[in-house]
Motif scaffolding. Structure first.
Motif, mmCIF file in Angstrom:
data_model
loop_
_atom_site.group_PDB
_atom_site.id
_atom_site.type_symbol
_atom_site.label_atom_id
_atom_site.label_comp_id
_atom_site.label_asym_id
_atom_site.label_seq_id
_atom_site.Cartn_x
_atom_site.Cartn_y
_atom_site.Cartn_z
ATOM 1 N N ASN A 165 -21.698 119.097 -41.437
ATOM 2 C CA ASN A 165 -22.623 118.432 -41.635
ATOM 3 C C ASN A 165 -23.770 117.996 -42.640
ATOM 4 O O ASN A 165 -23.475 118.091 -44.421
ATOM 5 C CB ASN A 165 -23.317 118.633 -40.490
ATOM 6 C CG ASN A 165 -24.604 119.701 -40.424
ATOM 7 O OD1 ASN A 165 -24.502 120.114 -42.035
ATOM 8 N ND2 ASN A 165 -24.649 120.705 -39.956
ATOM 9 N N THR A 166 -24.344 117.062 -41.955
ATOM 10 C CA THR A 166 -25.346 116.510 -43.294
ATOM 11 C C THR A 166 -26.106 117.471 -44.107
ATOM 12 O O THR A 166 -26.708 116.551 -44.882
ATOM 13 C CB THR A 166 -26.132 115.502 -42.681
ATOM 14 O OG1 THR A 166 -26.969 116.113 -41.242
ATOM 15 C CG2 THR A 166 -25.115 114.032 -42.842
ATOM 16 N N ARG A 167 -26.236 118.545 -43.113
ATOM 17 C CA ARG A 167 -27.500 119.620 -44.316
ATOM 18 C C ARG A 167 -26.261 120.776 -44.873
ATOM 19 O O ARG A 167 -26.879 121.562 -45.037
ATOM 20 C CB ARG A 167 -27.929 120.193 -42.970
ATOM 21 C CG ARG A 167 -28.969 119.706 -42.136
ATOM 22 C CD ARG A 167 -29.251 119.777 -41.130
ATOM 23 N NE ARG A 167 -29.581 121.178 -40.249
ATOM 24 C CZ ARG A 167 -29.831 121.679 -39.558
ATOM 25 N NH1 ARG A 167 -30.680 120.971 -38.685
ATOM 26 N NH2 ARG A 167 -30.255 123.235 -39.325
ATOM 27 N N GLU A 226 -23.847 122.563 -43.718
ATOM 28 C CA GLU A 226 -23.282 123.418 -42.920
ATOM 29 C C GLU A 226 -22.127 122.867 -42.453
ATOM 30 O O GLU A 226 -21.581 122.008 -42.427
ATOM 31 C CB GLU A 226 -24.159 123.847 -41.519
ATOM 32 C CG GLU A 226 -25.223 123.715 -42.313
ATOM 33 C CD GLU A 226 -27.185 124.071 -41.150
ATOM 34 O OE1 GLU A 226 -27.329 124.360 -40.801
ATOM 35 O OE2 GLU A 226 -26.794 122.999 -40.076
ATOM 36 N N PHE A 280 -23.581 112.743 -38.911
ATOM 37 C CA PHE A 280 -23.341 113.240 -37.251
ATOM 38 C C PHE A 280 -24.320 114.052 -37.168
ATOM 39 O O PHE A 280 -23.878 115.422 -38.725
ATOM 40 C CB PHE A 280 -22.202 113.749 -37.136
ATOM 41 C CG PHE A 280 -21.182 112.391 -36.312
ATOM 42 C CD1 PHE A 280 -21.639 111.702 -36.651
ATOM 43 C CD2 PHE A 280 -19.693 113.426 -36.540
ATOM 44 C CE1 PHE A 280 -20.177 110.128 -36.292
ATOM 45 C CE2 PHE A 280 -18.836 111.956 -37.196
ATOM 46 C CZ PHE A 280 -19.529 110.349 -36.744
ATOM 47 N N THR A 281 -25.187 114.535 -36.550
ATOM 48 C CA THR A 281 -25.900 116.103 -36.061
ATOM 49 C C THR A 281 -25.334 116.965 -35.257
ATOM 50 O O THR A 281 -23.954 116.383 -34.941
ATOM 51 C CB THR A 281 -26.860 115.019 -35.205
ATOM 52 O OG1 THR A 281 -27.100 115.134 -34.178
ATOM 53 C CG2 THR A 281 -28.263 114.223 -36.037
ATOM 54 N N GLU A 282 -25.739 118.537 -35.455
ATOM 55 C CA GLU A 282 -25.284 119.350 -35.341
ATOM 56 C C GLU A 282 -25.909 118.940 -33.818
ATOM 57 O O GLU A 282 -24.447 119.481 -32.821
ATOM 58 C CB GLU A 282 -26.295 120.481 -35.409
ATOM 59 C CG GLU A 282 -25.957 122.141 -34.540
ATOM 60 C CD GLU A 282 -26.820 122.803 -35.671
ATOM 61 O OE1 GLU A 282 -25.908 124.571 -34.828
ATOM 62 O OE2 GLU A 282 -27.663 122.662 -35.775
ATOM 63 N N GLU A 283 -26.364 118.357 -33.025
ATOM 64 C CA GLU A 283 -26.921 118.274 -31.387
ATOM 65 C C GLU A 283 -25.271 117.246 -30.864
ATOM 66 O O GLU A 283 -24.796 117.677 -30.067
ATOM 67 C CB GLU A 283 -27.748 117.048 -31.136
ATOM 68 C CG GLU A 283 -29.251 118.392 -30.985
ATOM 69 C CD GLU A 283 -29.513 118.827 -33.006
ATOM 70 O OE1 GLU A 283 -29.210 118.203 -33.150
ATOM 71 O OE2 GLU A 283 -30.351 119.944 -32.896
ATOM 72 N N GLN A 284 -25.425 116.706 -32.213
ATOM 73 C CA GLN A 284 -23.965 115.108 -30.981
ATOM 74 C C GLN A 284 -22.629 115.786 -31.696
ATOM 75 O O GLN A 284 -22.199 115.555 -30.810
ATOM 76 C CB GLN A 284 -23.685 114.458 -33.001
ATOM 77 C CG GLN A 284 -25.153 112.685 -32.336
ATOM 78 C CD GLN A 284 -24.719 111.984 -33.459
ATOM 79 O OE1 GLN A 284 -25.027 112.368 -34.819
ATOM 80 N NE2 GLN A 284 -24.063 110.775 -33.174
ATOM 81 N N LYS A 329 -22.171 119.494 -31.603
ATOM 82 C CA LYS A 329 -21.913 120.038 -30.238
ATOM 83 C C LYS A 329 -22.034 119.709 -28.563
ATOM 84 O O LYS A 329 -21.114 119.448 -28.074
ATOM 85 C CB LYS A 329 -23.047 120.419 -29.863
ATOM 86 C CG LYS A 329 -23.417 121.933 -31.080
ATOM 87 C CD LYS A 329 -24.810 122.708 -30.722
ATOM 88 C CE LYS A 329 -24.219 124.025 -32.097
ATOM 89 N NZ LYS A 329 -25.570 124.722 -31.464
ATOM 90 N N TYR A 338 -18.467 108.289 -31.412
ATOM 91 C CA TYR A 338 -20.271 108.984 -32.597
ATOM 92 C C TYR A 338 -20.070 107.050 -32.873
ATOM 93 O O TYR A 338 -20.281 106.872 -34.559
ATOM 94 C CB TYR A 338 -18.794 109.013 -32.912
ATOM 95 C CG TYR A 338 -18.025 110.477 -34.263
ATOM 96 C CD1 TYR A 338 -19.237 111.330 -33.777
ATOM 97 C CD2 TYR A 338 -17.172 111.088 -33.245
ATOM 98 C CE1 TYR A 338 -19.185 113.024 -32.937
ATOM 99 C CE2 TYR A 338 -16.727 112.757 -32.879
ATOM 100 C CZ TYR A 338 -17.607 112.937 -32.634
ATOM 101 O OH TYR A 338 -17.666 114.408 -32.755
#
Length: 121
Positions: free
Chosen positions: A23-25, A27, A82-86, A88, A114
């Protein structure tokens, strides 16, 4: 021929399958399990990305638009914006569901979810 970032335009599917997805972080969130090809347009419908699970149990498979994956050599994998929330909350499928209706249902749902412009437009 190479792209603007110096990557080649062609890549073997065998080199893509198994590649980590981040992801963008930065991870690691999963890996590419497969790619679904559109035989009529010669495009890649989506990447099948496996998230979670352990030893193949409980894993969710997501159809992620190919154009949303950006290969980052330093990571040795693909990064999705995408964020982790997206991720999930994204539609999840079984492997057999991904190819149902010729893959169009998963393809359309992933591009819509998306907000990625479909390659066929």
């Amino acid at each position: 021929m190479t792209t603007q970032t110096g990557h080649t335009e062609a890549i073997a599917a065998s080199r893509v399958i198994g590649t980590s997805v981040y992801n963008t972080r930065d991870e690691k969130i999963g890996s590419i399990e497969d790619v679904m090809l559109d035989k009529l347009s010669n495009g890649i419908m989506f990447a099948v990305v496996g998230f979670g699970g352990f030893l193949g149990m409980g894993e969710k498979y997501h159809a992620v638009p190919w154009s949303a994956l950006d290969y980052v050599p330093e990571r040795g994998g693909y990064v999705v914006p995408f964020t982790e929330e997206q991720l999930k909350a994204a539609p999840a499928y079984s492997i057999s569901e991904l190819s149902g209706d010729d893959g169009e249902a998963a393809r359309d749902a992933s591009h819509n979810y998306y907000g990625v412009t479909p390659y066929w437009h």
